[in-house]
Design an enzyme around this catalytic site. Structure first.
Site, PDB file in Angstrom:
ATOM      1  N   GLN A 107       0.132  18.810  25.817  1.00 24.28           N
ATOM      2  CA  GLN A 107       0.228  18.071  24.568  1.00 24.28           C
ATOM      3  C   GLN A 107       1.532  18.385  23.835  1.00 24.28           C
ATOM      4  O   GLN A 107       1.877  19.544  23.616  1.00 24.28           O
ATOM      5  CB  GLN A 107      -0.968  18.409  23.660  1.00 24.28           C
ATOM      6  CG  GLN A 107      -1.006  17.646  22.353  1.00 24.28           C
ATOM      7  CD  GLN A 107      -1.247  16.157  22.551  1.00 24.28           C
ATOM      8  OE1 GLN A 107      -2.110  15.753  23.328  1.00 24.28           O
ATOM      9  NE2 GLN A 107      -0.482  15.346  21.852  1.00 24.28           N
ATOM     10  N   ASP A 128       0.357  11.608  32.486  1.00 28.91           N
ATOM     11  CA  ASP A 128       1.149  11.000  31.410  1.00 28.91           C
ATOM     12  C   ASP A 128       2.228  10.086  31.985  1.00 28.91           C
ATOM     13  O   ASP A 128       2.740   9.204  31.296  1.00 28.91           O
ATOM     14  CB  ASP A 128       1.821  12.084  30.553  1.00 28.91           C
ATOM     15  CG  ASP A 128       1.014  12.445  29.313  1.00 28.91           C
ATOM     16  OD1 ASP A 128       0.229  11.593  28.852  1.00 28.91           O
ATOM     17  OD2 ASP A 128       1.180  13.559  28.795  1.00 28.91           O
ATOM     18  N   LYS A 179      -9.358  13.390  23.296  1.00 26.50           N
ATOM     19  CA  LYS A 179      -9.236  13.147  24.732  1.00 26.50           C
ATOM     20  C   LYS A 179     -10.359  13.824  25.502  1.00 26.50           C
ATOM     21  O   LYS A 179     -10.892  13.255  26.470  1.00 26.50           O
ATOM     22  CB  LYS A 179      -7.863  13.622  25.215  1.00 26.50           C
ATOM     23  CG  LYS A 179      -6.721  12.759  24.685  1.00 26.50           C
ATOM     24  CD  LYS A 179      -5.364  13.400  24.863  1.00 26.50           C
ATOM     25  CE  LYS A 179      -4.281  12.541  24.238  1.00 26.50           C
ATOM     26  NZ  LYS A 179      -2.938  13.172  24.247  1.00 26.50           N
TER      27      LYS A 179
END
Length: 297
Positions: free
Chosen positions: A96, A119, A52
């Site tokens: 994460q 997210d 990412k």
């Protein structure tokens, strides 16, 4: 023979299309910034975070990474979240998963500023999605929609069977596909571990989306001819390879492609799209926070 839906190619187009929006923000003195937070030393999570961050660098988004000791109390992670919430230079961030067992992941999500929740997991953003006014579409479901669009699949009136009811994929994707929108208007069936006669549900579908985390659960015998198959699953199985394993999806690819009209591979299907849509959400977050209008792909 089925068309292979190339997630790498579609994701690359989206990243290229984001360039103009990123340039518009930069010209206004607003460089989009994405932070990643990792608590602990899970090797797979470290790999995902590194990917990412590399994606950010490639498209011109500023990347920031924060490590939190996996043995530290949950309060240390919560302090990091508060710092990122308060940092005007950070437009969006992700924590994460998975987090260590002593940390409640739902509490983690609930503490993230909804305007920086790229997210799309915060309860406020989930509620907006269900209400038909999504601020951020969760990355994997949005990526699936983009793959269907790229493959020329019209979801209006289509029968879609989703196998899997997770908060990350199954539930939000079902909600997106039933919305009164150009990329919605589908009739959606959500299947799970308690579903009876799964094969009957998948055979009745125009589109089957597998997101259950069971290696090669769905094979060609469970599909009708011409079905479009989107395989979200990524499963590591033992194999006689140099690494000792291989990655397979929730769909038995070789069998399914004999029945499908179009199908995503694993790897190289949905995975690249998830990362591309994270960049998309970061750019959108920067636009919302700075009131700089941009055109998003």
């Amino acid at each position: 023979m089925a068309e292979i839906i190339d997630g790498n190619a579609v994701a690359s187009e989206i990243r290229d299309d984001l360039a103009d929006a990123i340039e518009t923000l930069a010209d206004a003195g607003e460089r989009p910034t994405l932070a990643t937070v990792l608590m602990g030393e899970d090797p797979a999570s470290e790999t995902y975070v590194n990917m990412k961050q590399r994606d950010c660098e490639e498209v011109g988004i500023e990347g920031v990474h924060v490590d939190v000791d996996g043995d530290a109390p949950a309060a240390d992670l919560f302090d990091t979240i508060e710092d990122l919430n308060a940092d005007p230079e950070v437009n969006g961030y992700i924590v994460q998963a998975p987090v260590p067992d002593h940390v409640d992941y739902r509490e983690v999500i609930g503490r993230i500023d909804p305007l920086k929740d790229v997210d799309g997991f915060h309860p406020e953003n989930v509620g907006r999605l269900v209400a038909g006014d999504a601020r951020f579409r969760p990355c994997t479901p949005h990526g699936v929609q983009k793959l269907l669009e790229a493959a020329g699949v019209d979801t209006e009136g289509a029968d879609v069977t989703i196998v899997g009811r997770s908060d990350i994929v199954g539930k939000p994707l079902a909600n997106l596909l039933i919305q009164k929108a150009d990329d919605g208007n589908a009739t959606v069936t959500v299947c799970h571990s308690r579903t009876e006669d799964l094969a009957a549900k998948t055979r009745a579908a125009d589109v089957v989306i597998a997101a259950v985390g069971v290696p090669e659960l769905i094979d060609g015998s469970m599909l009708s001819e011409g079905t479009v198959v989107i395989d979200v699953g990524v499963n590591r199985v033992d194999a006689d390879t140099e690494k000792g394993y291989e990655l397979v999806g929730d769909v038995a690819f070789e069998s399914a492609k004999e029945q499908a009209s179009a199908i995503t591979p694993v790897p190289g299907g949905v995975g690249p799209m998830t990362r591309a849509m994270l960049l998309y959400n970061t750019v959108k977050a920067a636009s919302l926070q700075t009131s700089v209008d941009v055109d998003l792909p």
